[in-house]
Design a protein around this motif. Sequence first.
Motif, PDB file in Angstrom:
ATOM      1  N   GLU A  33      -5.901   0.517  21.858  1.00 14.91           N
ATOM      2  CA  GLU A  33      -5.928   1.990  21.851  1.00 14.91           C
ATOM      3  C   GLU A  33      -4.565   2.574  22.228  1.00 14.91           C
ATOM      4  O   GLU A  33      -4.167   3.614  21.705  1.00 14.91           O
ATOM      5  N   GLU A  34      -3.852   1.906  23.114  1.00 11.04           N
ATOM      6  CA  GLU A  34      -2.503   2.377  23.458  1.00 11.04           C
ATOM      7  C   GLU A  34      -1.574   2.268  22.246  1.00 11.04           C
ATOM      8  O   GLU A  34      -0.759   3.153  21.992  1.00 11.04           O
ATOM      9  N   GLU A  35      -1.704   1.174  21.477  1.00 15.18           N
ATOM     10  CA  GLU A  35      -0.910   1.015  20.255  1.00 15.18           C
ATOM     11  C   GLU A  35      -1.288   2.080  19.239  1.00 15.18           C
ATOM     12  O   GLU A  35      -0.432   2.674  18.594  1.00 15.18           O
ATOM     13  N   ARG A  36      -2.578   2.324  19.104  1.00 12.79           N
ATOM     14  CA  ARG A  36      -3.049   3.366  18.175  1.00 12.79           C
ATOM     15  C   ARG A  36      -2.500   4.734  18.585  1.00 12.79           C
ATOM     16  O   ARG A  36      -2.064   5.519  17.748  1.00 12.79           O
ATOM     17  N   GLN A  37      -2.501   5.016  19.884  1.00 17.76           N
ATOM     18  CA  GLN A  37      -1.970   6.279  20.374  1.00 17.76           C
ATOM     19  C   GLN A  37      -0.477   6.399  20.064  1.00 17.76           C
ATOM     20  O   GLN A  37      -0.008   7.455  19.638  1.00 17.76           O
ATOM     21  N   ARG A  38       0.258   5.308  20.238  1.00 15.35           N
ATOM     22  CA  ARG A  38       1.689   5.325  19.954  1.00 15.35           C
ATOM     23  C   ARG A  38       1.935   5.636  18.480  1.00 15.35           C
ATOM     24  O   ARG A  38       2.788   6.455  18.134  1.00 15.35           O
TER      25      ARG A  38
END
Length: 113
Positions: A68-73
């Motif tokens: 999810e952090e990668e998706r947010q980035r």
Amino acid sequence: MHLRKKHRNRGLISSCMTVLFGKSGLRLLLLVVLVLCVVLGHNRNEAAGKEKELARQKAVYEERLLQEEERQRLLEEENAYRQTKQYIEELAREKMGLVKPDEIILRPEETEQ
């Protein structure tokens, strides 16, 4: 002499237990202690199993958090790109068919069927 004193204390403890609980009471006490040991051992094994399950769930959630952090980035990058002049030009060309004043559009001839 020191060993005799210890041995005498064991007899004293045993005789006190016999006086307090009687012979059948002592057996009952031993049975209760044994049952408690079995129950505590079982609870300990259950707790260890739950601990393993919680550790597995934690690993799953940590992996999901990284995704999810990668998706947010990526979404933040896309949002920043949508604020650029280049994106607005691409959108105007694709959706509205607009061109710059010095460009010539070549379209294939349409054939009738």
